[in-house]
Design an enzyme around this catalytic site. Structure first.
Site, mmCIF file in Angstrom:
data_model
loop_
_atom_site.group_PDB
_atom_site.id
_atom_site.type_symbol
_atom_site.label_atom_id
_atom_site.label_comp_id
_atom_site.label_asym_id
_atom_site.label_seq_id
_atom_site.Cartn_x
_atom_site.Cartn_y
_atom_site.Cartn_z
ATOM 1 N N SER A 1 1.173 -1.490 0.278
ATOM 2 C CA SER A 1 0.059 0.413 -0.065
ATOM 3 C C SER A 1 1.072 1.236 -0.401
ATOM 4 C CB SER A 1 -0.763 -0.168 1.203
ATOM 5 O OG SER A 1 -1.882 1.405 1.189
ATOM 6 N N TYR B 1 -1.721 -0.903 10.509
ATOM 7 C CA TYR B 1 -2.121 -0.888 8.908
ATOM 8 C C TYR B 1 -0.456 -0.278 8.371
ATOM 9 C CZ TYR B 1 -3.722 -1.031 4.537
ATOM 10 O OH TYR B 1 -3.923 -1.410 2.939
HETATM 11 N N1 LIG Z 1 -8.582 -0.110 -2.023
HETATM 12 C C1 LIG Z 1 -7.669 0.964 -1.593
HETATM 13 O O1 LIG Z 1 -8.219 1.101 -1.217
HETATM 14 C C2 LIG Z 1 -6.476 -0.001 -1.459
HETATM 15 C C3 LIG Z 1 -5.157 -0.102 -1.222
HETATM 16 C C4 LIG Z 1 -4.394 0.302 -0.284
HETATM 17 C C5 LIG Z 1 -4.158 -1.116 -0.423
HETATM 18 N N2 LIG Z 1 -5.036 -1.726 -0.117
HETATM 19 C C6 LIG Z 1 -4.824 -3.824 -0.208
HETATM 20 O O2 LIG Z 1 -5.190 -4.151 -1.133
HETATM 21 C C7 LIG Z 1 -5.878 -5.667 -0.666
HETATM 22 C C8 LIG Z 1 -7.781 -5.773 -1.602
HETATM 23 O O3 LIG Z 1 -7.833 -4.534 -0.553
HETATM 24 P P1 LIG Z 1 -9.384 -4.621 -1.337
HETATM 25 O O4 LIG Z 1 -9.737 -2.675 -1.058
HETATM 26 O O5 LIG Z 1 -9.886 -5.677 -2.081
HETATM 27 O O6 LIG Z 1 -9.961 -4.975 0.112
HETATM 28 P P2 LIG Z 1 -11.437 -5.874 0.752
HETATM 29 O O7 LIG Z 1 -12.722 -5.516 -1.018
HETATM 30 O O8 LIG Z 1 -11.662 -5.302 1.916
HETATM 31 O O9 LIG Z 1 -11.050 -7.298 -0.291
HETATM 32 C C9 LIG Z 1 -10.040 -7.956 1.175
HETATM 33 C C10 LIG Z 1 -9.630 -8.771 0.478
HETATM 34 O O10 LIG Z 1 -9.328 -10.025 1.614
HETATM 35 C C11 LIG Z 1 -9.433 -11.079 1.860
HETATM 36 N N3 LIG Z 1 -9.122 -11.323 3.058
HETATM 37 C C12 LIG Z 1 -9.320 -10.578 4.601
HETATM 38 N N4 LIG Z 1 -9.225 -12.259 5.387
HETATM 39 C C13 LIG Z 1 -8.169 -12.488 4.868
HETATM 40 C C14 LIG Z 1 -8.280 -13.979 5.650
HETATM 41 N N5 LIG Z 1 -7.965 -14.137 6.939
HETATM 42 N N6 LIG Z 1 -8.278 -14.938 4.634
HETATM 43 C C15 LIG Z 1 -7.971 -15.019 2.929
HETATM 44 N N7 LIG Z 1 -8.552 -14.175 2.957
HETATM 45 C C16 LIG Z 1 -8.497 -12.663 4.251
HETATM 46 C C17 LIG Z 1 -11.281 -11.156 1.585
HETATM 47 O O11 LIG Z 1 -11.959 -12.366 1.708
HETATM 48 P P3 LIG Z 1 -12.827 -13.184 2.420
HETATM 49 O O12 LIG Z 1 -13.358 -11.843 3.410
HETATM 50 O O13 LIG Z 1 -13.412 -13.192 1.786
HETATM 51 O O14 LIG Z 1 -11.870 -13.921 3.233
HETATM 52 C C18 LIG Z 1 -11.334 -10.072 1.054
HETATM 53 O O15 LIG Z 1 -11.215 -10.865 -0.347
HETATM 54 C C19 LIG Z 1 -5.595 -5.262 0.684
HETATM 55 O O16 LIG Z 1 -4.180 -6.385 0.621
HETATM 56 C C20 LIG Z 1 -5.303 -3.891 0.932
HETATM 57 O O17 LIG Z 1 -4.401 -3.519 2.414
HETATM 58 C C21 LIG Z 1 -6.104 -1.506 -0.705
#
Ligand SMILES: NC(=O)c1ccc[n+]([C@@H]2O[C@H](COP(=O)([O-])OP(=O)(O)OC[C@H]3O[C@@H](n4cnc5c(N)ncnc54)[C@H](OP(=O)(O)O)[C@@H]3O)[C@@H](O)[C@H]2O)c1
Length: 247
Positions: A139, A152
């Protein structure tokens, strides 16, 4: 088209779903890992109706046995693993003075331990085959500090320096590890923020491109690192953030 096989963690929605769909569209056979089984099957059906191949494997990345079963399932179905995308991640916005141990542990268990467990399984196989690629979703918050996000930010800083160390280990046997550092992309992880007009305006002022990213803009870079980047590219963290971390 590619005959590669990839595991994508957190493929049930958001960025992981976009990454899995993009890889599948390029011919990569994809194992969809996460805990929300119905959502994983929804993604699988969409990939299959677009002509791709996907397997659902219910997985909790914090649990070593569950992660071992994920890799066993990938090998049983596709006879190997070439690519790991460590995408599963969670956040919490709490000032340090109010942050309890459970929240800290939950964030580190998912974002850091989960990446460690999956990478260890992948690395054992990559060492045997003499090739393989892992891409870690870090991130911008791993590159800069943000009030309210100490756990985080610390966890994503760990992702970036883990990438650096493991890349140096793996280069000796021909495998690569890189990372991407997304800025803001509209997903469930920032659903609350997007409801708050004042907070959103503040966020947008920090982004030179003055908008959030589209998930496919991140997926595109992950797919490049997974299937097209030269083997000589390793340990890098590519910020995909509309310029946010440049200023
Ligand atoms: N969106 C942004 O702006 C942003 C910015 C910077 C970084 N990121 C990073 O991008 C990645 C994806 O984020 P996102 O925005 O797509 O968030 P999201 O929509 O909340 O999705 C998070 C994903 O992580 C999975 N997850 C969480 N805990 C888990 C566990 N214990 N075991 C297996 N899967 C797990 C969830 O699946 P289940 O709930 O089905 O397990 C879900 O598919 C993360 O690492 C986040 O920190 C996102």
């Amino acid at each position: 088209m590619s005959s590669l096989r990839a595991i994508v963690t957190g493929a049930s929605r958001g960025l992981g779903e976009a990454i899995a769909r993009d890889l599948a569209a390029k011919g990569v056979r994809v194992v969809l890992a996460g805990r929300s089984v119905d959502d994983l099957h929804r993604v699988r059906k969409e990939i299959e109706s677009a002509g791709g191949r996907a397997l659902v494997q219910p997985t909790d990345v914090t649990d070593a046995d569950s992660v071992a079963r994920l890799f066993d399932a990938a090998v049983a179905e596709f006879d190997g693993v070439d690519v790991l995308v460590n995408n599963a991640g969670i956040t919490a916005q709490v000032n340090l003075v109010d942050l309890d141990e459970a929240d800290w542990d939950r964030i580190f268990d998912t974002n850091v331990r989960g990446m460690f467990l999956c990478s260890r399984e992948a690395g054992r196989r990559f060492a045997e085959s003499g090739k393989g690629r892992a891409i870690n979703v870090a991130s911008v918050f791993g590159l800069v500090g943000r009030p309210g996000f100490s756990a985080y930010c610390a966890s994503k800083g760990a992702v970036i320096n883990f990438t650096r160390s493991v890349a140096a280990e793996w280069a000796r046997f021909g495998a690569q590890m890189n990372a991407v550092a997304p800025g803001y992309f509209a997903t469930d992880i920032n659903a609350d923020l997007r409801q708050d007009g004042v907070a959103m305006a503040k966020v947008l002022r920090r982004i030179p491109a003055y908008r959030m990213g589209r998930p496919e803009e991140l997926a595109n870079i992950v797919t490049y690192l997974a299937i097209a980047a030269p083997d000589f590219l390793t340990w890098q963290t590519i910020a995909v953030d509309g310029g946010e971390s440049s200023v």
